[in-house]
Design a protein around this motif. Structure first.
Motif, PDB file in Angstrom:
ATOM      1  N   VAL A 116      -3.061 -23.499  41.490  1.00  0.00           N
ATOM      2  CA  VAL A 116      -2.949 -24.961  41.493  1.00  0.00           C
ATOM      3  C   VAL A 116      -2.299 -25.376  40.182  1.00  0.00           C
ATOM      4  O   VAL A 116      -2.846 -25.088  39.106  1.00  0.00           O
ATOM      5  N   GLU A 117      -1.136 -26.005  40.290  1.00  0.00           N
ATOM      6  CA  GLU A 117      -0.407 -26.448  39.088  1.00  0.00           C
ATOM      7  C   GLU A 117      -0.334 -25.320  38.057  1.00  0.00           C
ATOM      8  O   GLU A 117      -0.748 -25.481  36.903  1.00  0.00           O
ATOM      9  N   ASP A 118       0.133 -24.173  38.492  1.00  0.00           N
ATOM     10  CA  ASP A 118       0.336 -23.011  37.614  1.00  0.00           C
ATOM     11  C   ASP A 118      -0.938 -22.330  37.124  1.00  0.00           C
ATOM     12  O   ASP A 118      -0.874 -21.397  36.336  1.00  0.00           O
ATOM     13  N   VAL A 119      -2.099 -22.804  37.547  1.00  0.00           N
ATOM     14  CA  VAL A 119      -3.342 -22.139  37.125  1.00  0.00           C
ATOM     15  C   VAL A 119      -3.825 -21.258  38.289  1.00  0.00           C
ATOM     16  O   VAL A 119      -4.044 -21.753  39.402  1.00  0.00           O
ATOM     17  N   GLY A 120      -3.967 -19.966  38.029  1.00  0.00           N
ATOM     18  CA  GLY A 120      -4.446 -19.041  39.063  1.00  0.00           C
ATOM     19  C   GLY A 120      -5.951 -19.221  39.241  1.00  0.00           C
ATOM     20  O   GLY A 120      -6.697 -19.318  38.270  1.00  0.00           O
ATOM     21  N   ILE A 121      -6.375 -19.290  40.519  1.00  0.00           N
ATOM     22  CA  ILE A 121      -7.805 -19.511  40.800  1.00  0.00           C
ATOM     23  C   ILE A 121      -8.323 -18.265  41.529  1.00  0.00           C
ATOM     24  O   ILE A 121      -7.963 -18.041  42.696  1.00  0.00           O
ATOM     25  N   PRO A 122      -9.172 -17.471  40.897  1.00  0.00           N
ATOM     26  CA  PRO A 122      -9.672 -16.264  41.567  1.00  0.00           C
ATOM     27  C   PRO A 122     -10.501 -16.597  42.810  1.00  0.00           C
ATOM     28  O   PRO A 122     -11.208 -17.613  42.831  1.00  0.00           O
ATOM     29  N   ALA A 123     -10.409 -15.720  43.824  1.00  0.00           N
ATOM     30  CA  ALA A 123     -11.211 -15.931  45.047  1.00  0.00           C
ATOM     31  C   ALA A 123     -12.682 -16.033  44.668  1.00  0.00           C
ATOM     32  O   ALA A 123     -13.162 -15.320  43.782  1.00  0.00           O
ATOM     33  N   GLY A 124     -13.399 -16.929  45.334  1.00  0.00           N
ATOM     34  CA  GLY A 124     -14.835 -17.116  45.073  1.00  0.00           C
ATOM     35  C   GLY A 124     -15.117 -18.155  43.999  1.00  0.00           C
ATOM     36  O   GLY A 124     -16.278 -18.512  43.786  1.00  0.00           O
ATOM     37  N   SER A 125     -14.062 -18.654  43.335  1.00  0.00           N
ATOM     38  CA  SER A 125     -14.299 -19.651  42.270  1.00  0.00           C
ATOM     39  C   SER A 125     -14.768 -20.974  42.863  1.00  0.00           C
ATOM     40  O   SER A 125     -14.394 -21.345  43.978  1.00  0.00           O
ATOM     41  N   ASP A 126     -15.548 -21.685  42.063  1.00  0.00           N
ATOM     42  CA  ASP A 126     -15.961 -23.045  42.429  1.00  0.00           C
ATOM     43  C   ASP A 126     -15.024 -24.042  41.770  1.00  0.00           C
ATOM     44  O   ASP A 126     -14.670 -23.871  40.598  1.00  0.00           O
ATOM     45  N   LEU A 127     -14.660 -25.089  42.525  1.00  0.00           N
ATOM     46  CA  LEU A 127     -13.809 -26.144  41.960  1.00  0.00           C
ATOM     47  C   LEU A 127     -14.548 -27.475  42.034  1.00  0.00           C
ATOM     48  O   LEU A 127     -15.095 -27.830  43.088  1.00  0.00           O
ATOM     49  N   ILE A 128     -14.575 -28.188  40.911  1.00  0.00           N
ATOM     50  CA  ILE A 128     -15.135 -29.545  40.879  1.00  0.00           C
ATOM     51  C   ILE A 128     -13.941 -30.487  40.878  1.00  0.00           C
ATOM     52  O   ILE A 128     -13.122 -30.475  39.952  1.00  0.00           O
ATOM     53  N   LEU A 129     -13.804 -31.266  41.954  1.00  0.00           N
ATOM     54  CA  LEU A 129     -12.649 -32.165  42.085  1.00  0.00           C
ATOM     55  C   LEU A 129     -13.093 -33.580  41.724  1.00  0.00           C
ATOM     56  O   LEU A 129     -13.946 -34.154  42.410  1.00  0.00           O
ATOM     57  N   LEU A 130     -12.540 -34.117  40.659  1.00  0.00           N
ATOM     58  CA  LEU A 130     -12.923 -35.471  40.247  1.00  0.00           C
ATOM     59  C   LEU A 130     -11.979 -36.491  40.901  1.00  0.00           C
ATOM     60  O   LEU A 130     -10.905 -36.803  40.381  1.00  0.00           O
TER      61      LEU A 130
END
Ligand code: HEM
Length: 406
Positions: A304-318
């Protein structure tokens, strides 16, 4: 990179869940934007604040809902929400969504206009009576809660006499959605109470069906192809009731506070110089009733926007921060209903976009102009401050004392 140690993503999220952050998260959102659209809190927890980034995550099915019922342990409140459409992933999500969304098409919601007008006018009459002689009335209790609960109960086929019990129960249940969620105690108790209520209602509609959503979903449950399980039926009915009024109540309260603070805006909305639709979109952006949602990365290689997000990560969407992203909205902390291309993310986006967004907009678009027309002397009570709900995720007021007579 964080601009100073106390503006790190971890510090911001900690401040957001504090009482001061819950009361006024907006300076913290501004600080978060200075750090970048996507920030790592730990190796596997990310804070997403940029408008484009939040939009991208919501629209990418690789980011799933955190719905594993085993996560909830024995907590009835979370187990219940995890069975509903709100926390379900494909293929179950599509099956539930196609059943429920039939009732919320723009055409069917548009047909509810006379019902909404009648409900608004009845409530305005009652407000006029209670506020006669300049007496103070609580807008939240007497209008902002009453309108959406009346409309959703009519859709579901819930008797009028039962409405009053739902405000405290819904409030207790949705406390489980907070990031520091109290998932047992009162939330659990509310889940059990609502479960008992709907189990009884389902039984009644099974023997005596009506022209309502409970009967339609019971019929879908009982059809040969069993499109809903018993647990899913119960969870979705409770979700529809609670989602149907909690957030809309907050939109009405947040919107009215803005109008009371800015008499110039009230004049402009009254005269039509600012359209009600533009006012509502800006109110949704500026004081989003849902400030936060979450996702889990369910695949490898997500970026997302050049940031790699490893599988299983939690995302807090504000969502509330995305709506105040200076890269998307110039002078984001200014309430400006004349903004061009105003498309706040207050109803989410992608597969889980709010099913009731047309209904919520309809209720607000009937309520605000009629309220302003009916009460030219509408004002805040100078002696009693509004009290906010002590929440981050669901932003609104507990009480909003007003005077309807000058
Ligand atoms: C101003 C009022 C409202 C706001 C701000 C709001 C906000 C939202 C948001 C942000 C989501 C998506 C959550 C996510 O993707 O994680 C959502 C989903 C949902 N909303 Fe609303 N909502 C409102 C009114 C309503 C109403 C009136 C109803 C029902 C009649 C409703 C029913 C739902 C349902 C069933 C979902 C789940 C949809 C799915 O997961 O596919 N909402 N809402």
């Amino acid at each position: 990179m964080a601009s100073s140690p106390d503006e790190s993503a971890a510090a911001i999220i900690q401040a957001l869940v504090s009482p001061a952050g819950r009361a006024d998260p907006f300076p913290l959102y501004a600080a978060a934007h200075r750090n970048g659209a996507v920030q790592a809190i730990t190796d596997t927890v990310f804070l997403v604040v940029g408008y484009a980034a939040v939009n991208q995550v919501l629209r990418n099915p690789g980011f799933a809902l955190p719905s594993d019922p085993t996560d909830a342990g024995d907590a009835a409140a979370l187990r219940l929400m995890n069975r509903s459409i709100l926390r379900t992933n494909p293929p179950d999500h599509g099956r539930m969504r196609s059943l429920i969304s039939q009732v919320f098409t723009p055409r069917r919601v548009g047909a509810l206009q006379p019902t909404v007008v009648a409900a608004v006018d009845t409530l305005l009459e009652a407000l006029a009576d209670s506020g006669a002689d300049g007496r103070t009335v609580d807008f939240m209790d007497r209008f902002a809660f009453q309108l959406p609960v009346t409309v959703i109960c009519e859709l579901l086929g819930i008797p009028m006499a039962d409405h009053h019990q739902f405000r405290p129960l819904a409030s207790a249940l949705t406390a489980a959605l907070e990031l520091t969620g109290d998932v047992d105690g009162p939330a659990d108790e509310a889940a059990r109470e609502l479960g008992k209520y709907f189990t009884h209602l389902i039984g009644e509609r099974r023997t005596t069906p009506g022209d309502d959503l409970v009967s339609a979903l019971v019929a879908a449950r009982d059809a040969d192809d069993a499109r809903l399980s018993d647990e899913e039926l119960l969870a979705n009915l409770i979700l529809l009731l609670v989602a149907g009024f909690e957030t809309t109540t907050d939109l009405l309260g947040n919107g009215l506070t803005i109008l009371l603070d800015r008499p110039d805006l009230a004049v402009a909305v009254r005269s039509g110089q600012i359209t009600t639709a533009a006012f509502i979109e800006e109110a949704l952006r500026y004081e989003s009733p849902v400030q936060v949602t979450t996702r889990v990365a369910s695949a490898d290689g997500l970026v997302v926007e050049d940031v790699g997000i490893p599988a299983g990560s939690d995302l807090i969407l504000l969502l509330g921060a995305a709506n105040r992203d200076p890269a998307r909205y110039p002078r984001p902390d200014r309430f400006d209903p004349t903004r061009a291309d105003n498309k706040p993310l207050s109803f989410g986006a992608g597969q889980h976009i709010c099913i009731g967004n047309n209904l919520a907009r309809l209720e607000a678009s009937v309520a605000f102009p009629r309220l302003l027309d009916r009460f030219p002397g509408l004002s805040a009570d100078p002696g009693r401050q509004p009290v906010r709900r002590d929440r981050l995720v669901l932003r609104g007021y507990q009480t909003l004392p007003i005077r309807v007579r000058a």
